[in-house]
Design an enzyme around this catalytic site. Sequence first.
Site, PDB file in Angstrom:
ATOM      1  N   ILE A 120       3.276  -1.144  17.511  1.00  0.00           N
ATOM      2  CA  ILE A 120       2.483  -0.714  16.361  1.00  0.00           C
ATOM      3  C   ILE A 120       1.497   0.351  16.815  1.00  0.00           C
ATOM      4  CG2 ILE A 120       0.956  -1.451  14.495  1.00  0.00           C
ATOM      5  CD1 ILE A 120       1.993  -4.313  14.971  1.00  0.00           C
ATOM      6  N   ASP A 121       1.667   1.556  16.290  1.00  0.00           N
ATOM      7  CA  ASP A 121       0.743   2.652  16.593  1.00  0.00           C
ATOM      8  C   ASP A 121      -0.444   2.540  15.645  1.00  0.00           C
ATOM      9  OD1 ASP A 121       2.536   3.593  18.495  1.00  0.00           O
ATOM     10  OD2 ASP A 121       3.569   4.883  17.059  1.00  0.00           O
ATOM     11  N   ALA A 122      -1.614   2.329  16.216  1.00  0.00           N
ATOM     12  CA  ALA A 122      -2.802   1.990  15.428  1.00  0.00           C
ATOM     13  C   ALA A 122      -3.815   3.128  15.419  1.00  0.00           C
ATOM     14  CB  ALA A 122      -3.452   0.732  16.001  1.00  0.00           C
ATOM     15  N   TRP A 134       0.549   3.550  11.834  1.00  0.00           N
ATOM     16  CA  TRP A 134       1.156   4.859  11.601  1.00  0.00           C
ATOM     17  C   TRP A 134       2.527   4.889  12.275  1.00  0.00           C
ATOM     18  CZ3 TRP A 134      -1.483   9.635   9.857  1.00  0.00           C
ATOM     19  CH2 TRP A 134      -2.743   9.374   9.290  1.00  0.00           C
TER      20      TRP A 134
END
Length: 259
Positions: A120-122, A134
């Site tokens: 999970i790109d936060a 994102w």
Amino acid sequence: MLIHKGGLVKTAGFKQPKYVGDPINAVKIFNEKEADELSVFDIDATANGAEPDFRMIANLAMECRMPLCYGGGVKTAEQAKRIVGLGVEKVAISSAAIASPELIGAAAQEIGGQSVVVVIDAKKDSRTGQYQAWTHNGAQPTGRSVIDVARQAETLGAGEIVINSIDNDGMMKGYDLSLAVEVRKAVRLPVTFLGGAGSLAHMEALVTSCGVVGVAAGSFFVFKGPYKAVLISYPSADRKDQLVRAAASGPALSVAGIT
């Protein structure tokens, strides 16, 4: 390790990839340094709508003497199965895990939940202060909170979650500890944090704040000194033991209501 146009690169804030060497040579050095685990992310595959580069993956797996995780362009459970068949221990999915959440369960059925990693790109929303997920190398907002995506991944059968801080990527000024603590409290799955490590002290601060978590880094293992000369390195066993002791003395967090 980030792969861009066939080369090993490093980014800052998910932008301006800087070429730092050949991936196979880097793997050989990490073998000699006795790295604990290696994660390889092809940052072109999803952005370009391409499938995984299976030949590259096979070459990396053949050379790698440590547990290997691959991510980039994985959209089907069949692709995940093929990647594991090449000698990869874990398959990471990111954009597809949000666009098609059913892929998490399907991949877990094919290769086992322990081999499915959801990345999970936060990024922190400056208006609300909330952390949002994102995709596509930080180019597309999902409108969903990191916690929501993490909990969904856990429910659907993922074996591990990797939280990658877009804001801290390549900055080497420390992890986003607020983000780390928030995620660590929300799920029971193993969680690894990435983005911001510039020293072993940063890693110790992470495990002291969160307890037993995965500690990942990119620039810290590649750049040396104020001018960021390229020098692949890895902590000694003694230094890693210090992190283990710090984790053991960390806080007893309440995770999903269970202490």
